[in-house]
Design a protein around this motif. Structure first.
Motif, PDB file in Angstrom:
ATOM      1  N   LEU A 138      69.032  70.119  34.933  1.00  0.00           N
ATOM      2  CA  LEU A 138      67.950  69.338  35.535  1.00  0.00           C
ATOM      3  C   LEU A 138      67.586  68.149  34.651  1.00  0.00           C
ATOM      4  O   LEU A 138      66.446  67.683  34.650  1.00  0.00           O
ATOM      5  CB  LEU A 138      66.721  70.226  35.761  1.00  0.00           C
ATOM      6  N   ASN A 139      68.567  67.652  33.906  1.00  0.00           N
ATOM      7  CA  ASN A 139      68.340  66.484  33.071  1.00  0.00           C
ATOM      8  C   ASN A 139      68.460  65.197  33.894  1.00  0.00           C
ATOM      9  O   ASN A 139      68.416  65.222  35.114  1.00  0.00           O
ATOM     10  CB  ASN A 139      69.295  66.485  31.881  1.00  0.00           C
ATOM     11  N   GLY A 140      68.651  64.085  33.198  1.00  0.00           N
ATOM     12  CA  GLY A 140      68.548  62.773  33.821  1.00  0.00           C
ATOM     13  C   GLY A 140      69.475  62.526  34.987  1.00  0.00           C
ATOM     14  O   GLY A 140      69.070  61.941  35.999  1.00  0.00           O
ATOM     15  N   LEU A 141      70.733  62.954  34.894  1.00  0.00           N
ATOM     16  CA  LEU A 141      71.677  62.647  35.960  1.00  0.00           C
ATOM     17  C   LEU A 141      71.302  63.329  37.264  1.00  0.00           C
ATOM     18  O   LEU A 141      71.379  62.719  38.345  1.00  0.00           O
ATOM     19  CB  LEU A 141      73.098  63.049  35.543  1.00  0.00           C
ATOM     20  N   THR A 142      70.916  64.598  37.199  1.00  0.00           N
ATOM     21  CA  THR A 142      70.509  65.295  38.421  1.00  0.00           C
ATOM     22  C   THR A 142      69.258  64.658  39.009  1.00  0.00           C
ATOM     23  O   THR A 142      69.160  64.449  40.226  1.00  0.00           O
ATOM     24  CB  THR A 142      70.272  66.785  38.127  1.00  0.00           C
ATOM     25  N   ARG A 143      68.310  64.313  38.178  1.00  0.00           N
ATOM     26  CA  ARG A 143      67.085  63.681  38.668  1.00  0.00           C
ATOM     27  C   ARG A 143      67.371  62.291  39.233  1.00  0.00           C
ATOM     28  O   ARG A 143      66.749  61.861  40.211  1.00  0.00           O
ATOM     29  CB  ARG A 143      66.049  63.630  37.546  1.00  0.00           C
ATOM     30  N   MET A 144      68.322  61.593  38.644  1.00  0.00           N
ATOM     31  CA  MET A 144      68.747  60.301  39.179  1.00  0.00           C
ATOM     32  C   MET A 144      69.361  60.480  40.565  1.00  0.00           C
ATOM     33  O   MET A 144      69.112  59.696  41.490  1.00  0.00           O
ATOM     34  CB  MET A 144      69.775  59.673  38.223  1.00  0.00           C
ATOM     35  N   ALA A 145      70.175  61.545  40.717  1.00  0.00           N
ATOM     36  CA  ALA A 145      70.783  61.839  42.018  1.00  0.00           C
ATOM     37  C   ALA A 145      69.723  62.181  43.054  1.00  0.00           C
ATOM     38  O   ALA A 145      69.765  61.708  44.193  1.00  0.00           O
ATOM     39  CB  ALA A 145      71.784  62.986  41.875  1.00  0.00           C
ATOM     40  N   TRP A 146      68.758  63.010  42.658  1.00  0.00           N
ATOM     41  CA  TRP A 146      67.700  63.381  43.604  1.00  0.00           C
ATOM     42  C   TRP A 146      66.899  62.152  44.038  1.00  0.00           C
ATOM     43  O   TRP A 146      66.493  62.059  45.195  1.00  0.00           O
ATOM     44  CB  TRP A 146      66.771  64.409  42.967  1.00  0.00           C
ATOM     45  N   SER A 147      66.682  61.226  43.128  1.00  0.00           N
ATOM     46  CA  SER A 147      65.945  60.007  43.476  1.00  0.00           C
ATOM     47  C   SER A 147      66.660  59.203  44.554  1.00  0.00           C
ATOM     48  O   SER A 147      66.025  58.523  45.355  1.00  0.00           O
ATOM     49  CB  SER A 147      65.747  59.130  42.236  1.00  0.00           C
ATOM     50  N   ALA A 148      67.999  59.295  44.566  1.00  0.00           N
ATOM     51  CA  ALA A 148      68.797  58.515  45.510  1.00  0.00           C
ATOM     52  C   ALA A 148      69.096  59.265  46.800  1.00  0.00           C
ATOM     53  O   ALA A 148      69.698  58.699  47.713  1.00  0.00           O
ATOM     54  CB  ALA A 148      70.110  58.105  44.844  1.00  0.00           C
ATOM     55  N   SER A 149      68.676  60.531  46.893  1.00  0.00           N
ATOM     56  CA  SER A 149      69.120  61.402  47.984  1.00  0.00           C
ATOM     57  C   SER A 149      68.054  61.611  49.052  1.00  0.00           C
ATOM     58  O   SER A 149      66.856  61.484  48.806  1.00  0.00           O
ATOM     59  CB  SER A 149      69.526  62.776  47.427  1.00  0.00           C
ATOM     60  N   ASP A 150      68.555  61.967  50.229  1.00  0.00           N
ATOM     61  CA  ASP A 150      67.676  62.438  51.296  1.00  0.00           C
ATOM     62  C   ASP A 150      67.472  63.945  51.204  1.00  0.00           C
ATOM     63  O   ASP A 150      66.408  64.455  51.552  1.00  0.00           O
ATOM     64  CB  ASP A 150      68.291  62.117  52.669  1.00  0.00           C
ATOM     65  N   LYS A 151      68.525  64.644  50.764  1.00  0.00           N
ATOM     66  CA  LYS A 151      68.506  66.100  50.748  1.00  0.00           C
ATOM     67  C   LYS A 151      69.165  66.612  49.477  1.00  0.00           C
ATOM     68  O   LYS A 151      70.000  65.932  48.882  1.00  0.00           O
ATOM     69  CB  LYS A 151      69.280  66.676  51.946  1.00  0.00           C
ATOM     70  N   VAL A 152      68.811  67.859  49.105  1.00  0.00           N
ATOM     71  CA  VAL A 152      69.468  68.553  48.011  1.00  0.00           C
ATOM     72  C   VAL A 152      69.992  69.883  48.534  1.00  0.00           C
ATOM     73  O   VAL A 152      69.228  70.681  49.090  1.00  0.00           O
ATOM     74  CB  VAL A 152      68.510  68.822  46.830  1.00  0.00           C
ATOM     75  N   ALA A 153      71.281  70.117  48.374  1.00  0.00           N
ATOM     76  CA  ALA A 153      71.878  71.410  48.687  1.00  0.00           C
ATOM     77  C   ALA A 153      72.107  72.156  47.377  1.00  0.00           C
ATOM     78  O   ALA A 153      72.677  71.600  46.433  1.00  0.00           O
ATOM     79  CB  ALA A 153      73.199  71.231  49.428  1.00  0.00           C
ATOM     80  N   LEU A 154      71.660  73.386  47.317  1.00  0.00           N
ATOM     81  CA  LEU A 154      71.799  74.199  46.110  1.00  0.00           C
ATOM     82  C   LEU A 154      72.940  75.192  46.302  1.00  0.00           C
ATOM     83  O   LEU A 154      73.076  75.787  47.375  1.00  0.00           O
ATOM     84  CB  LEU A 154      70.501  74.943  45.811  1.00  0.00           C
ATOM     85  N   VAL A 155      73.735  75.370  45.263  1.00  0.00           N
ATOM     86  CA  VAL A 155      74.858  76.303  45.307  1.00  0.00           C
ATOM     87  C   VAL A 155      74.541  77.467  44.385  1.00  0.00           C
ATOM     88  O   VAL A 155      74.126  77.273  43.231  1.00  0.00           O
ATOM     89  CB  VAL A 155      76.174  75.621  44.872  1.00  0.00           C
ATOM     90  N   ALA A 156      74.734  78.680  44.880  1.00  0.00           N
ATOM     91  CA  ALA A 156      74.426  79.868  44.089  1.00  0.00           C
ATOM     92  C   ALA A 156      75.446  80.955  44.363  1.00  0.00           C
ATOM     93  O   ALA A 156      75.898  81.125  45.494  1.00  0.00           O
ATOM     94  CB  ALA A 156      73.028  80.382  44.411  1.00  0.00           C
ATOM     95  N   GLU A 157      75.823  81.674  43.330  1.00  0.00           N
ATOM     96  CA  GLU A 157      76.548  82.920  43.498  1.00  0.00           C
ATOM     97  C   GLU A 157      75.540  84.031  43.751  1.00  0.00           C
ATOM     98  O   GLU A 157      74.405  83.959  43.264  1.00  0.00           O
ATOM     99  CB  GLU A 157      77.341  83.259  42.228  1.00  0.00           C
ATOM    100  N   PRO A 158      75.916  85.078  44.492  1.00  0.00           N
ATOM    101  CA  PRO A 158      74.990  86.200  44.684  1.00  0.00           C
ATOM    102  C   PRO A 158      74.948  87.102  43.458  1.00  0.00           C
ATOM    103  O   PRO A 158      75.434  88.225  43.460  1.00  0.00           O
ATOM    104  CB  PRO A 158      75.569  86.919  45.915  1.00  0.00           C
ATOM    105  N   GLY A 159      74.371  86.554  42.374  1.00  0.00           N
ATOM    106  CA  GLY A 159      74.210  87.287  41.122  1.00  0.00           C
ATOM    107  C   GLY A 159      72.809  87.057  40.579  1.00  0.00           C
ATOM    108  O   GLY A 159      72.138  86.080  40.936  1.00  0.00           O
ATOM    109  N   LEU A 160      72.368  87.926  39.708  1.00  0.00           N
ATOM    110  CA  LEU A 160      70.984  87.908  39.224  1.00  0.00           C
ATOM    111  C   LEU A 160      70.591  86.553  38.655  1.00  0.00           C
ATOM    112  O   LEU A 160      69.597  85.952  39.052  1.00  0.00           O
ATOM    113  CB  LEU A 160      70.794  89.006  38.167  1.00  0.00           C
TER     114      LEU A 160
END
Length: 277
Positions: A138-160
């Motif tokens: 969640l550092n600068g690059l991800t926040r930069m991407a979110w600033s430019a985006s309409d949506k965020v899709a999250l990817v997760a494995e079914p693990g704790l």
């Protein structure tokens, strides 16, 4: 144009695999698409089979975003040649990743720096879909991407740890919306690398359904033994032989529909409904 960030707090959950699977589905559907490889490891660029010449990578475009001339610096994916038999003029371009982007992956970026990618993508009007492969942080690059985006899709494995990280990321998106991007919305959560015979995965999927409700997208993407082979060969899953790849391609077709609602895109074609076996 829809801009979608593909994000995860935890590495190793197959975020780049989901990005490239969605890119493959968009190419098969005839949706003009740009993939922005914002991860300094640049794995998406490798999987998409790009061969840059004199073009600037995305890190150097971010350095001077208003002079970047995106159209002059994107590279056509090697997958396009594979798709020409099925589409007259397929478009899948890549803003090539590089380790240079790492200079922006800091927690202290100000508002001006957060707008750098938005300024670069001002030249992306020729695309109907932009997929941003974010680094697992969640550092600068991800926040930069979110600033430019309409949506965020999250990817997760079914693990704790992955499920817990996804919950934290949803809270981070809410805080980010309040301060920086009021129009940003969660596109949903992709359960990836699901093992059908695993009791642990079945339990965690049930937990995710309870925790996230309709945000948990369908279909879930199963673990696929030959995915590394497909990516290593720089092939689209839609053009890889065999029933396993065909089934995976169908899953990504449906996931693309559920994620970005291609009916709202000015696409050259429509996402094909494949039978899921």
């Amino acid at each position: 144009m829809q801009v979608v960030s593909i994000s995860s707090l935890k590495g190793g959950v197959g975020k780049t695999s989901v990005t490239t699977g969605l890119a493959s589905a968009a190419l098969a559907a005839g949706i003009p698409t740009l993939v922005v490889d914002l991860d300094p490891h640049a794995d998406a660029s490798t999987a998409l089979g790009v061969s840059p010449e004199d073009q600037l990578d995305i890190g150097r475009m971010l350095r001077s975003p208003r002079r970047a001339h995106l159209a002059d610096n994107v590279v056509s994916s090697g997958w396009v040649e594979q798709a020409r038999a099925n589409a007259a003029a397929p478009v899948l371009d890549v803003a090539v990743g590089s380790a240079y982007t790492g200079i922006y992956d800091r927690p202290d970026l100000g508002r001006r720096d957060l707008r750098r990618l938005s300024a670069v993508l001002a030249g992306a009007a020729t695309y109907d879909l932009v997929l941003i492969d974010c680094p697992p942080s969640l550092n600068g690059l991800t926040r930069m991407a979110w600033s430019a985006s309409d949506k965020v899709a999250l990817v997760a494995e079914p693990g704790l740890f992955s499920v817990a990280g996804t919950e934290r990321t949803l809270r981070a998106i809410q805080l980010f919306r309040q301060e920086f991007a009021p129009k940003l919305t969660p596109a949903g959560i992709v359960a990836n690398r699901v093992r059908s015979g695993s009791a642990e995965h079945a339990f965690r999927l049930s937990e995710m359904e309870s925790m996230f409700g309709q945000l948990l997208l369908s279909p879930h993407i199963p673990e696929q033994a030959n995915w590394q082979q497909i990516q290593g060969a720089a092939h689209a899953v839609h053009h890889w032989p065999g029933d396993s790849a065909k089934n995976a391609a169908g899953l990504f077709d449906t996931l693309l529909q559920n994620l970005v609602n291609p009916n709202g895109l000015a696409a050259a074609g429509s996402v094909r409904n494949r039978s899921l076996r």
